[in-house]
Design an enzyme around this catalytic site. Structure first.
Site: not given
Length: 825
Positions: A267, A127, A269, A299-300, A322
Site C-alpha cells: 500500500m 484503502e 502510503n 509500483h508503490e 493503479e
C-alpha cells in the site's frame, strides 16, 4: 450498519459543502500489548469551512464518548458508522473523542502478536475507506488536508507515520511521538506503524534532494530482511522516477515496512509504504519472486506521484493511479533494475489476470462506474490494474514516449496535491502529443471486453473490433535448429477484417512484441510447430506470448487441455525464464482440476505428478527450476498419492532430499499439506512440523494442513469455524477455507452446498467486506451443476450489488469449467 456504505452521490454533495483545512489525530496505543483490551482512545480535531449547517463525520468504532463543535460539547448522534454534526458555522473546529477497535481482519489498525517472542505489532491499512476505523474523518479521496499525528505507545517501540517525528516524550512506561504535519493528502493514505520493529536505514540523494530511507520488519524476521537488495531496488526506482517525472519526491522520508497478516501486496502510503511479509523469503526464492517483489516496490513508488500527489476525485477513476503504477512498475523494473525481462512476466502473468477478469459478465470499463464504497472495494481487479497498464503501454507507443512523459510531468505540475478525473489527464496528454485522444479514450478506456485476433486466410480478423497497432513475427529454424524471428511487420487494425499480404513461416506470431491488449490465436501451422518445438523459440517474450495464446485457447475450449498438458510436460523442464515456468506449472495444475472431466483426471494427475517429480530430480541442483518443480510436486501430490512415500521419507529425514533442494519451512509445509489432503500425513506428523516451526507462518500452515485432512468431521469443523469463528484472523480464515477445499474431496464438501447459499446474506450483513469476500469466494461450491447458484441469484435479486457481483463471477468460473469439460468430451 446501513449507513457504512458511502455512495458517490452523497459524498459529492458533502465535498461541495465542506472544505477541510486541517486534522490533528491523537492515538493512545499504550495498552496494545494487553490483548484483553479491545480498543484504543482516538481523538480527532478537524477544522473545516461549511456552507451547510449539517453534515457527518465517518467513524466505525466501539464508542463515541464526546463531540465538541466550536468549543461547545453537543449530544452524541452516532449510528455506528456516522457521527452527525448539526448547527455548524461557516468556520468550524470539531473534536471527536472516541474508542476505536483493534483489528484482526487487516482493516483499520491491525494488531498482531508474534508467537516467536510474544511481541505486539500494529499497522494501519485503510484503502478504500478504513481510516474511519481509527479516527473520525471525512472519508472520501477528494477531501484532502494536512494531518498531524500524535501517538502514545509503549516506551521503546518504533512508532512511524507518513512524516518524520518532531519529538518524543517519555512518561513512565509510555512514549508520545509527535509527527510533523503532512502535506495535503487523502484519508486513505495516512498511516501509522507501531511496535518493536527491527529497522535498517540508508539514504538517497539527488541534486538538492536528500531522502532518508528505512526498512522495517518484525524482530523475529530480521534475519530474512535482505536490506541491500531492497535498498538497491528502492534507489534505482527513485533515480528512474527523478529522471522521468520532473517533480522532486515530495514526501520527505521513505520508509518501507513489511507487516504480518496483510490483505494486500502493498500500500502506497506516502513516506510509509507497507508490504506483505511474504516478500521476506524465509527460504529459497526464485528469480521470478525477486522480480515480483521489485515490481511491487516500484509500483508503490510510482504511486508517490500517481495517486498520492495527484489523486482521483472518486473511485470511478481508480485507474488513474493503479493502471499507471502497474505500467510504471514494469517499465522501471525493465529499465532501471537487473530484471530486464519484466515485460515478459507482465505479458504472461499480469495480462492473464486482465484477460480473465475482462471475460467475466461483471467486466467493466477501465474508467468504471463506481456508485458506492462496496463497488470500489471490488474494483481493485485485473481490469483496473493490468488491463489499464496494458492500455497505457499502448498509449505511450501511440503518442510517443517523450510526449507521454511530458504529459505526466505537466499533469503533476498542474494538479499537485489536488484531485483529477479522466478529462484532466487526457487534456495534458493531448496538449503534449498534439493528438486528440477522445476517440482513443472511448475505444479503450470507456468500453468493456477484449478482442480476439487470428489469421483467416489472407486476412487478420478480430472479434469486438478496436484500433490496434500490432506486430506480427515470422519465425523459422536457423542452422542450429532454433526458432528465430526472420521478419517483423507492424500493422494497424481497426475493422473486424483486415486484408494482408504476409510471408509464410513455420510460426507466425500475432501481437509479437506485446504491443496491444488482445487474445491471439495460433494458426494450425504455427500450432503444429510449437507443439513440436516450443522449446526452440529463443526469445523469452515470444515464448511467453505463445504460452499465453495456448492457455487462452484452453480456457475458451478451443484447445484440448490434454494437448496443453502434453506441451507442459515436454517443454517446461527446458524453460529458462522462471516467470514463464511458474505460470505454466500453475496453469497445468489448474487445467487438470478444472478443465478435464473426472474420467480423464486420474490419468492426467498421475502423468503430471510423475513429470514434475522427475523434473525435480533432474533439474540443476539449487536452481530456480528445481525449486519450482518441487513446489509443483507439492501441488500435484495433493490429489495423487503416487509419490507420497518419497515425500514422507524425505520430510521425516529417512531419505535425503534431491541434491541441492532447500527443504525450507515453506516447502516442507507445502508437502505436508499435500500429504494431509490425501490422508497420508498424521496429526503427529503435523504437530512435529509445527514444533519445528512454531512461527506465525508455521501456525497458519498447520491450521491449513489440519483442515485439509479428508475426514467428514474435519470438514465440518472447518466449515463451522469459517462461518462462525469471528476470532479468526484474516490469514487464519484463509487457511481454514483453503484446507476445507484441499485435495480430491468434493464428496466431503458437497453436503455444504445448500448451507453456503443459505448463509450468504448473513455473512454479508454481519462481517466486514474483506472477511465476507474471502468467505463468499473461498467456499463457493465447485460442483457439476449451476442449479443452486442460479436459484440463489433468481431468488435474491435485491441482494447487495457487491455480493451479487462476487456470486456472479464465481458462477461464471464454474460455467466455464463445465463448458470446457463438455468440449473435451
Amino acid at each position: 450498519m446501513p449507513s457504512a456504505n458511502l455512495t458517490r452521490a452523497e459524498t459529492a454533495a458533502r465535498s461541495a459543502a465542506i472544505t477541510v483545512a486541517d486534522y490533528r489525530v491523537d492515538l493512545d496505543l499504550s495498552e496494545a500489548p494487553n490483548l484483553d483490551q479491545p480498543g484504543f482512545a482516538t481523538k480527532t480535531t478537524v477544522e473545516f469551512t461549511a456552507s451547510t449547517p449539517d453534515t457527518w463525520l465517518d467513524f466505525i468504532g466501539i464508542d463515541v464518548r464526546s463531540v465538541t463543535i466550536n468549543g461547545e460539547e453537543v449530544p452524541v448522534d452516532y449510528d455506528g458508522a456516522r457521527i452527525r454534526l448539526a448547527g455548524l458555522s461557516e468556520n468550524n473546529i470539531v473534536v471527536i473523542d472516541a474508542i476505536a477497535a483493534y483489528s484482526r481482519s487487516g482493516e483499520g489498525l491491525h494488531r498482531f502478536t508474534d508467537p516467536v517472542d510474544g511481541a505486539t505489532y500494529l499497522y494501519t491499512q485503510y484503502e478504500p475507506a478504513d481510516a474511519r476505523r481509527v479516527f473520525a474523518c471525512f472519508e472520501q479521496p477528494e477531501m484532502k488536508a494536512p494531518f498531524t499525528f500524535s501517538v502514545t505507545a509503549p516506551k521503546g517501540w518504533q512508532v512511524v507515520s507518513n512524516r518524520a517525528a518532531l519529538s518524543a516524550t517519555v512518561t513512565g512506561d509510555t512514549e508520545t511521538v509527535d509527527f510533523a504535519p503532512t502535506l495535503p493528502i487523502s484519508t486513505y493514505i495516512t498511516a501509522i506503524v507501531a511496535g518493536p520493529y527491527h529497522r535498517v536505514e540508508s539514504h538517497w540523494t539527488r541534486d538538492d534532494l536528500s531522502v532518508d530511507l528505512g526498512l522495517l520488519c518484525r524482530a523475529s524476521l530480521a534475519p530474512y530482511l535482505d536490506a541491500d537488495a531492497l535498498f538497491s531496488v528502492t534507489k534505482n526506482g527513485l533515480d528512474f522516477f527523478a529522471d522521468n517525472f520532473g517533480f522532486p519526491y515530495p514526501w520527505g522520508k521513505y520508509d518501507q515496512v513489511f507487516v504480518p497478516e496483510y490483505n494486500l501486496g502493498a500500500m502506497e502510503n506516502p513516506g510509509l509504504v507497507t508490504f506483505t511479509e511474504a516478500y521476506l523469503f524465509r527460504g529459497a526464492a526464485t528469480a521470478a519472486q525477486y522480480e515480483g517483489r521489485a515490481n511491487t516496490i516500484l509500483h508503490e513508488m510510482a504511486h508517490m506521484w500517481f495517486g498520492d500527489l495527484v489523486t482521483m476525485v472518486w473511485w470511478d477513476d481508480l485507474w488513474l493511479k493503479e493502471s499507471f503504477a502497474d505500467y510504471m512498475g514494469a517499465l522501471a523494473a525493465a529499465e532501471a533494475t537487473e530484471f530486464t525481462d519484466a515485460w515478459v512476466s507482465f505479458a504472461n502473468r499480469r495480462k492473464a489476470w486482465a484477460y480473465l477478469q475482462d471475460q467475466l459478465p461483471t467486466t467493466h470499463p477501465i474508467v468504471a462506474d463506481i456508485v458506492d464504497l462496496e463497488a470500489a472495494k471490488l474494483n481493485f481487479d485485473g481490469i483496473t490494474y493490468a488491463k489499464g497498464a496494458s492500455v497505457l503501454k499502448q498509449l505511450a507507443a501511440y503518442v510517443g514516449r517523450d510526449a507521454f512523459f511530458a504529459g505526466a510531468r505537466r499533469y503533476f505540475q498542474e494538479h499537485a496535491y489536488g484531485n483529477t478525473t479522466l478529462a484532466d489527464l487526457l487534456a495534458v496528454l493531448s496538449a503534449e502529443s498534439g493528438r486528440d485522444l477522445a476517440e482513443w479514450s472511448r475505444a479503450w478506456l470507456e468500453t468493456t471486453g477484449m478482442s480476439t485476433i487470428s489469421f483467416d486466410g489472407n486476412a487478420i480478423v478480430q472479434t469486438n473490433p478496436r484500433p490496434h497497432r500490432i506486430g506480427v513475427g515470422f519465425y523459422d529454424f536457423d542452422d542450429a535448429g532454433d526458432l528465430v524471428r526472420r521478419e517483423f511487420v507492424e500493422l494497424d487494425l481497426a475493422d473486424e477484417r483486415t486484408a494482408v499480404t504476409l510471408p509464410s513461416a513455420p510460426l507466425r506470431l500475432l501481437n509479437d512484441g506485446d504491443l496491444t491488449y488482445a487474445k491471439v490465436r495460433l494458426d494450425p501451422t504455427s500450432l503444429a510447430t510449437v507443439e513440436d518445438s516450443l522449446d526452440k523459440v529463443v526469445d523469452p517474450l515470444a515464448r511467453g506470448l505463445i504460452w499465453s495464446a495456448l492457455w487462452n485457447a484452453v480456457r475458451d475450449g478451443e484447445l484440448a487441455a490434454t494437448r496443453y498438458l502434453a506441451m507442459a510436460r515436454a517443454f517446461a523442464p527446458a524453460e529458462s525464464n522462471p516467470g514463464i515456468l511458474s505460470s505454466v506449472l500453475a496453469n497445468a495444475s489448474y487445467a487438470i482440476e478444472h478443465y478435464l472431466p473426472e474420467s480423464a483426471q486420474v490419468e492426467e494427475r498421475t502423468r503430471w505428478l510423475e513429470s514434475v517429480w522427475a523434473a525435480t530430480l533432474s533439474a540443476e541442483p539449487a536452481s530456480d527450476a528445481q525449486l519450482a518443480f518441487a513446489r509443483a510436486t507439492g501441488v500435484a501430490a495433493a490429489v495423487d498419492t503416487r509419490r507420497a512415500s518419497d515425500l514422507v521419507a524425505i520430510l521425516r529425514g529417512e531419505q535425503p532430499a534431491p541434491t541441492g533442494l532447500p527443504l525450507d519451512p515453506d516447502l516442507r509445509w507445502l508437502w505436508w499439506t499435500a500429504l494431509a489432503a490425501t490422508g497420508v500425513a498424521t496429526t503427529a506428523d503435523l504437530a512435529d512440523e509445527l514444533a519445528n516451526d512454531d512461527t506465525a507462518s508455521g501456525r497458519t500452515a498447520h491450521l491449513r494442513a489440519m483442515a485439509a485432512r479428508p475426514l467428514a468431521e474435519v470438514k465440518e469443523q472447518a466449515w463451522t469455524s469459517a462461518l462462525t469463528d469471528t476470532s479468526l484472523t484474516n490469514d487464519h480464515l484463509d487457511a481454514v477455507i483453503t484446507g476445507f477445499g484441499a485435495g480430491p474431496t468434493r464428496t466431503l464438501t458437497a453436503p455444504y452446498d445448500a448451507a453456503y447459499f443459505a448463509a450468504l446474506g448473513e455473512i454479508w450483513d454481519t462481517r466486514s467486506i474483506e472477511i465476507a469476500r474471502r468467505i463468499v469466494v473461498g467456499l463457493f461450491p465447485r460442483g457439476e451443476s449451476l442449479t443452486d447458484v442460479d436459484t440463489w441469484l433468481a431468488t435474491n435479486p435485491d441482494a447487495p450489488a457487491a455480493l451479487r457481483r462476487l456470486v456472479v463471477e464465481q458462477r461464471d468460473h464454474l460455467a466455464r469449467d463445465l463448458r470446457v469439460r463438455a468440449a473435451y468430451q
